[in-house]
Write an enzyme that holds these catalytic residues in place. Sequence first.
Site, PDB file in Angstrom:
ATOM      1  N   GLU A 105       0.815  -1.227   0.000  1.00  0.00           N
ATOM      2  CA  GLU A 105       0.000   0.000   0.000  1.00  0.00           C
ATOM      3  C   GLU A 105       0.845   1.272   0.000  1.00  0.00           C
ATOM      4  O   GLU A 105       0.318   2.355  -0.181  1.00  0.00           O
ATOM      5  CB  GLU A 105      -0.928   0.024   1.231  1.00  0.00           C
ATOM      6  CG  GLU A 105      -2.074  -0.972   1.189  1.00  0.00           C
ATOM      7  CD  GLU A 105      -1.702  -2.329   1.778  1.00  0.00           C
ATOM      8  OE1 GLU A 105      -0.496  -2.670   1.790  1.00  0.00           O
ATOM      9  OE2 GLU A 105      -2.616  -3.048   2.221  1.00  0.00           O
TER      10      GLU A 105
ATOM     11  N   LYS B 172       0.181 -10.580  24.012  1.00  0.00           N
ATOM     12  CA  LYS B 172      -0.235  -9.798  25.175  1.00  0.00           C
ATOM     13  C   LYS B 172      -0.070 -10.660  26.418  1.00  0.00           C
ATOM     14  O   LYS B 172      -0.818 -11.606  26.628  1.00  0.00           O
ATOM     15  CB  LYS B 172      -1.689  -9.354  25.027  1.00  0.00           C
ATOM     16  CG  LYS B 172      -1.876  -8.405  23.861  1.00  0.00           C
ATOM     17  CD  LYS B 172      -3.321  -8.022  23.660  1.00  0.00           C
ATOM     18  CE  LYS B 172      -3.534  -7.499  22.262  1.00  0.00           C
ATOM     19  NZ  LYS B 172      -3.774  -8.547  21.235  1.00  0.00           N
TER      20      LYS B 172
ATOM     21  N   TRP C 298       2.725  -5.816  26.168  1.00  0.00           N
ATOM     22  CA  TRP C 298       2.999  -6.404  24.863  1.00  0.00           C
ATOM     23  C   TRP C 298       4.429  -6.921  24.778  1.00  0.00           C
ATOM     24  O   TRP C 298       5.378  -6.222  25.129  1.00  0.00           O
ATOM     25  CB  TRP C 298       2.816  -5.343  23.763  1.00  0.00           C
ATOM     26  CG  TRP C 298       1.379  -4.992  23.513  1.00  0.00           C
ATOM     27  CD1 TRP C 298       0.291  -5.549  24.109  1.00  0.00           C
ATOM     28  CD2 TRP C 298       0.890  -4.017  22.598  1.00  0.00           C
ATOM     29  NE1 TRP C 298      -0.859  -4.975  23.638  1.00  0.00           N
ATOM     30  CE2 TRP C 298      -0.523  -4.035  22.702  1.00  0.00           C
ATOM     31  CE3 TRP C 298       1.483  -3.137  21.703  1.00  0.00           C
ATOM     32  CZ2 TRP C 298      -1.344  -3.197  21.947  1.00  0.00           C
ATOM     33  CZ3 TRP C 298       0.672  -2.302  20.943  1.00  0.00           C
ATOM     34  CH2 TRP C 298      -0.727  -2.335  21.063  1.00  0.00           C
TER      35      TRP C 298
HETATM   36  P1  AMP Z   1       3.508  -6.518   2.018  1.00  0.00           P
HETATM   37  O1  AMP Z   1       2.427  -5.552   1.750  1.00  0.00           O
HETATM   38  O2  AMP Z   1       3.175  -7.923   1.652  1.00  0.00           O
HETATM   39  O3  AMP Z   1       4.786  -6.058   1.395  1.00  0.00           O
HETATM   40  O4  AMP Z   1       3.749  -6.570   3.570  1.00  0.00           O
HETATM   41  C1  AMP Z   1       3.980  -5.411   4.315  1.00  0.00           C
HETATM   42  C2  AMP Z   1       4.291  -5.770   5.731  1.00  0.00           C
HETATM   43  O5  AMP Z   1       5.568  -6.407   5.824  1.00  0.00           O
HETATM   44  C3  AMP Z   1       4.419  -4.574   6.640  1.00  0.00           C
HETATM   45  O6  AMP Z   1       3.172  -4.075   7.022  1.00  0.00           O
HETATM   46  C4  AMP Z   1       5.217  -5.167   7.793  1.00  0.00           C
HETATM   47  O7  AMP Z   1       4.386  -5.912   8.663  1.00  0.00           O
HETATM   48  C5  AMP Z   1       6.151  -6.120   7.092  1.00  0.00           C
HETATM   49  N1  AMP Z   1       7.462  -5.493   6.913  1.00  0.00           N
HETATM   50  C6  AMP Z   1       7.961  -4.910   5.809  1.00  0.00           C
HETATM   51  N2  AMP Z   1       9.210  -4.480   6.019  1.00  0.00           N
HETATM   52  C7  AMP Z   1       9.522  -4.775   7.298  1.00  0.00           C
HETATM   53  C8  AMP Z   1      10.668  -4.584   8.132  1.00  0.00           C
HETATM   54  N3  AMP Z   1      11.780  -4.027   7.692  1.00  0.00           N
HETATM   55  N4  AMP Z   1      10.597  -5.017   9.419  1.00  0.00           N
HETATM   56  C9  AMP Z   1       9.486  -5.606   9.899  1.00  0.00           C
HETATM   57  N5  AMP Z   1       8.392  -5.827   9.161  1.00  0.00           N
HETATM   58  C10 AMP Z   1       8.404  -5.416   7.880  1.00  0.00           C
END
Ligand code: AMP
Length: 547
Positions: A330, A439, A444
């Site tokens: 997004e 939780k 958390w």
């Molecule tokens: P997507 O839309 O499939 O690319 O997934 C996005 C999600 O990936 C984000 O909302 C995060 O939860 C996770 N994400 C992306 N980059 C990172 C990062 N560097 N560290 C932790 N989570 C990440």
Amino acid sequence: MLGLMQDWPLTVDKILDHAKTWHGHREVVTRTVEGPIVRSTYAEIHDRAKRVSNALKGWGVKLGDRVATLAWNTHRHLECWYGIMGIGAVCHTLNPRLHPDQLAWIINHAGDKVIFVDLTFVPMLEGIMSQCKGVERVIVLTDDWNMPQTRLPRADCYERVVREQSGECAWGGFDENTACGLCYTSGTTGNPKGVLYSHRSNFLHMLIGLQADVLATSVRDTILPVVPMFHANAWGVTFGAPAVGAKLVLPGPKLDGASIYELLESEKVTYSAAVPTVWQMLLAHLQAGRLKLSTLKRVTIGGSACPESIIRTFWNDYGVDVVHAWGMTETSPLGTTGTLTPEVAALPFEQQLPTRLKQGRAPVGVELKLCDDAGNRLPHDGKTQGRLMIRGLAIAKAYFRGDGGNILDSEGFFDTGDVATIDPNGIMQITDRAKDVIKSGGEWISSIDVENIAMGHPKVELAAVIGIHHPKWDERPLLIIKTRPGETLTKDEMLDFLKGKIAKWWTPDDVVFVDDIPLGATGKIDKKVLREQFKDYRWPAPEPAET
Ligand code: AMP
């Protein structure tokens, strides 16, 4: 009063026009699906992309029509991207790692008219095509020699199509807000949702990526995007590389450590971008063969949290600077990057690590805030965890066909579904997905923090932490480990390793060892599947360790 500057719509065809005119001789090197390495240039990519456009127009594809690709990172895929977008059609990148039924659902929801497909995925597409009545024709991304016998509708061979078209075609000339790309979210809850990028958002996102504090790629770089072109715009790299005339190396279907290493060395790659699991494989390959990296200088790692061990090993053993980045489909996807502020850069490497582990700061054009569940703003003190909210010039304001309804709050921020802290210097750290938060006793526990530290154990290949119901504390963390091949590890060894590195009450109450940890379609640990696998799990002792 309006300004008196030229009206120059921000459409992405201008990126490849620029590359052809000013960097026409720069190379695009591909490991093809058929096997051989193919060398091309931006001038050739431009010419062939125009031929794709002409073919699409001949088939009746018009402004706003969706044209899908189901393909690896290759020169042909790049030609399709620009050929589709250049005439104002929407390039819908399909993720081949999804379940075929889900793919069929997405193809129908998107209303794809034409699909360009790599040889690898022809059988899968054949399997679902009877469900996809709207697809008028399928083009197989190969040459006459390798063209398979197929029952796909009106199937044609890509090289034949390209050969028969003219390289003259007018691109652009439409509003910069015209839809440009479509990518569906992984759909971990409910049906996948379509994110519809515009030319303007992609163009501006490309400029964001080129900033020195973001991806910092330049004409002096040779770039290998392992991040797939089928997910979130390949982090903008396949727009940014032609924009600056960087040499581009496209890895095709082979993403294992040995194949990536071979390309890094033979093509003298200086910069690359991928999710942590790819780098784990590369580092394991380097370590097993006592290999060196002779040209690689920087890598961007994102998509899921980057373990400390990767950042440290890259720097200490190979002199490669890791920049941690966060984003999502997004957000186009670049949301934050972890390039260092002067204060942190002045510290010795070991003292930089806690900051390097964080996901970093927002570039201009991206705004962040933290909120509680009621939508009240929370302080940016580096301690308070809250829902991470985002708005900016390349952030979704709605999903395709209005799915999910209104997705913005009253201030126009999109709820990322991530939980994070932001410190007074604006450095953001993801602590969890909101739905993965554990939780315990009203507080958390960050599963990401515990996973990161566990991944630092030399015998661990993958680690995941999930919350399991507990009668006294509501939930407690369970650590799930996949060890490296040939290694054995005990629960006590693992818990000893964590001791002193995390708060005592964060310590998992049990450690279980598994042969495999499920990864989702975008290479992230699939906690939904893990939770399902462990739904009948019971804590070993009547009363777990005192917390
Ligand atoms: P997507 O839309 O499939 O690319 O997934 C996005 C999600 O990936 C984000 O909302 C995060 O939860 C996770 N994400 C992306 N980059 C990172 C990062 N560097 N560290 C932790 N989570 C990440």
